[in-house]
Design an enzyme around this catalytic site. Structure first.
Site, PDB file in Angstrom:
ATOM      1  N   GLU A 165       2.226  -6.307  -6.378  1.00 19.61           N
ATOM      2  CA  GLU A 165       1.794  -5.718  -7.476  1.00 19.61           C
ATOM      3  C   GLU A 165       2.926  -6.098  -8.481  1.00 19.61           C
ATOM      4  OE1 GLU A 165      -0.028  -1.380  -6.728  1.00 19.61           O
ATOM      5  OE2 GLU A 165       1.666  -1.666  -5.353  1.00 19.61           O
ATOM      6  N   GLU A 196      -2.185   1.389   3.870  1.00 16.26           N
ATOM      7  CA  GLU A 196      -2.616   0.175   2.617  1.00 16.26           C
ATOM      8  C   GLU A 196      -1.197  -0.612   2.541  1.00 16.26           C
ATOM      9  OE1 GLU A 196      -3.070   2.136  -1.012  1.00 16.26           O
ATOM     10  OE2 GLU A 196      -2.059   0.523  -2.200  1.00 16.26           O
TER      11      GLU A 196
END
Length: 551
Positions: free
Chosen positions: A170, A165
């Site tokens: 974020e 990932e």
């Protein structure tokens, strides 16, 4: 005039211009790669009425039964209705609204959206991804732009973390000025993911405006950028040294979503604004034609060294706070109390008094020191990478002494970037120092003025700072044009004890000292360039006229 004479004139003019350029242009070492390192391979600007379903899939539900709460105890139910095109932007909207799943009968308090490109668009390294977006804020809000390895799908959720990932960006809504970049892989996932963060300058947050979030990704390194500022690097070498498995040399697909709640952001509360929207202006994918050797050889950026060793403080951009000393000087301050103001360093025990009055900081140093002492006044400043700055200091002293301007990364231990020494005496000096900030340097820089105090002085030494400022060279304002020489004289006669004061008849116009580091050549002043350029034109014109007259 014959053709050889014309060539001669052109040669003279070009030679003269070349000499001007040699001495006037700052030699830049900011770019670490040629501008043609990338070629655009895919572009989505959302200038359509509908989301392109040839590219995007809509995720529906809460992740159950295999990934309930989508693996993070999230509270939202994903719906197709919460993602749409508006004014040339892709909009993902998290709402506080009751919703009942028609299949399970379960009721949710929040809805949102998540889309991906599984089976439709794969990104393969070496690649660079750029996303221009505006992110939402608020407690419990968790927007993300990220990628998963090709093995992962809604039918194969257990492929994580083996698939890998890459979190391009974020944001945890309770910290709206901070974004995170992370990678997860076998043996290094969840809380052990390799991560770092980026903080905007004080007074800014990611919900106020659009920012470009970029990822450069090759088989040997991954690097994260915000608005062109490098903040995180993970190399294959570093990753494997941590005991992690490098799985980032294969295709990945793209995901965009806003989660509500979860282990990391916590639950929303009454202060959380709804609806919470993420706006995406465009997404660009480039092929990297030539990997950056500097990135491949650097395990940690200076920004992540700062984050790891002391955290990223919130400070003002390109500004010395209280640089005119019109506000009180807190001699007890330190970067943990207030990082966005002055603080003292060094042998502060030799200071007898520290006062700021009449727009002047006065440091009174005890007499009779047995050895040299260093006293520093410091401030943390947010600087852009690869920008040329000018630091201006107006100061004087009752004794002749040296001062060192030091720029450093305020990590633990501190990492010096640059230093330059200048001298002070009892005549006000305006010192102008050029500083070129590294293209990969930390965005938070500590500027310190180190005062070198000589031992054995029988009288007290008082050092005065009237003004300290920093500005990008191309945007520096006029040099304190509002302050007259008479005002400076008044400050001197008011601050220096009468026995040490300089008579007004001795005051000469405020000195200007240009300190130029030998490894950082500086251009000629604009006025001089103008004169020389005009001279070049006149010489050329005279030569042409002379040949015409002869003819």
């Amino acid at each position: 005039m014959n053709i050889s004479q014309v060539y001669a004139i052109i040669f003279v003019t070009m030679t003269f211009s070349g000499v001007l350029a040699l001495f006037s242009n700052h030699i830049s070492t900011h770019a670490t790669f040629p501008v043609n390192r990338f070629v655009l391979t895919w572009f989505e600007d959302f200038n359509t009425d509908q989301i392109d379903e040839n590219v995007w899939n809509f995720n529906i539900g809460d992740g159950c039964p295999d990934l309930c709460g989508w693996g993070n105890a999230e509270l939202q139910y994903y719906r197709r209705e919460n993602v749409f095109i508006e004014n040339g932007n892709l909009v993902i909207e998290a709402r506080k609204e009751p919703f009942t799943d028609p299949e399970t009968g379960k009721t949710y308090e929040y809805t949102s959206a998540r889309i991906d490109t599984i089976g439709k668009l794969a990104i393969t390294p070496p690649a660079r991804i750029e996303v221009r977006a505006k992110l939402p804020s608020g407690k419990g809000i968790w927007p993300a732009i990220w990628m998963l390895g090709k093995e992962w799908s809604l039918l194969n959720v257990r492929a994580w973390p083996s698939c890998g990932e890459i979190d391009i960006v974020e944001l945890i809504g309770s910290e709206p000025d901070v974004v995170h970049g992370t990678v997860h892989a076998p043996y290094c996932y969840g809380g052990r993911g390799v991560t770092s963060l980026y903080r905007l300058p004080r007074g800014f947050n990611f919900s106020q405006d659009y920012h470009v979030f970029a990822l450069e990704w090759t088989e040997d390194y991954i690097a994260w950028f915000v608005d062109g500022q490098l903040f995180h690097i993970v190399t294959k070498r570093e990753f494997q040294r941590k005991g992690c498995t490098w799985v980032f040399d294969k295709p990945f697909h793209l995901l965009l979503n806003i989660a509500v709640g979860g282990y990391w952001p916590g639950k929303p509360d009454d202060t959380t604004p709804f609806p919470a929207r993420m706006y995406v202006d465009y997404i660009k994918v480039y092929k990297v034609l030539e990997p950056d050797p500097l990135l491949s050889q650097t395990d940690d950026s200076d920004n992540e060294i700062l984050v790891r060793t002391r955290g990223w403080p919130s400070v003002s951009i390109e500004k010395i706070v209280n640089g005119g000393f019109n506000n009180p000087f807190n001699k007890d301050n330190n970067p943990l109390l207030n990082p966005d103001d002055w603080f003292l360093e060094g042998n502060i025990s030799v200071l007898e008094d520290v006062t700021a009055s009449n727009g002047v900081l006065a440091l009174t140093i005890k007499p009779g020191l047995e050895s040299e002492a260093l006293i520093g006044i410091s401030q943390l400043v947010w600087l852009r990478q690869g920008v040329d700055y000018e630091v201006r200091v107006k100061a004087w002293s009752t004794q002749r002494l040296n001062v060192t301007l030091e720029a450093s990364l305020p990590s633990i231990p501190r990492r010096p970037y640059y230093s330059q020494v200048f001298s002070l005496n009892n005549v006000p000096e305006l010192v102008r120092i050029n500083y070129s900030h590294s293209a990969i340097g930390g965005n938070v820089v500590q500027l310190t003025l180190w005062i070198h105090v000589n031992p054995g002085l029988d009288e007290k030494t008082v050092v005065y700072f009237d003004e300290v400022e920093i500005c990008p060279i191309e945007a520096c304002p006029s040099i304190w044009v509002t302050e007259t020489m008479q005002a400076t004289i008044e400050k001197i006669t008011e601050t220096i004890p009468l026995s040490q004061a300089v008579s007004t008849t001795m005051i000469t116009p405020l000195s200007e000292i240009n300190i130029l580091p030998s490894h950082q050549p500086r251009g000629l002043p604009i006025g001089v360039l103008g004169i020389l350029s005009a001279l070049a034109v006149l010489i050329t014109g005279a030569l042409i006229l002379r040949f015409k007259v002869k003819k």
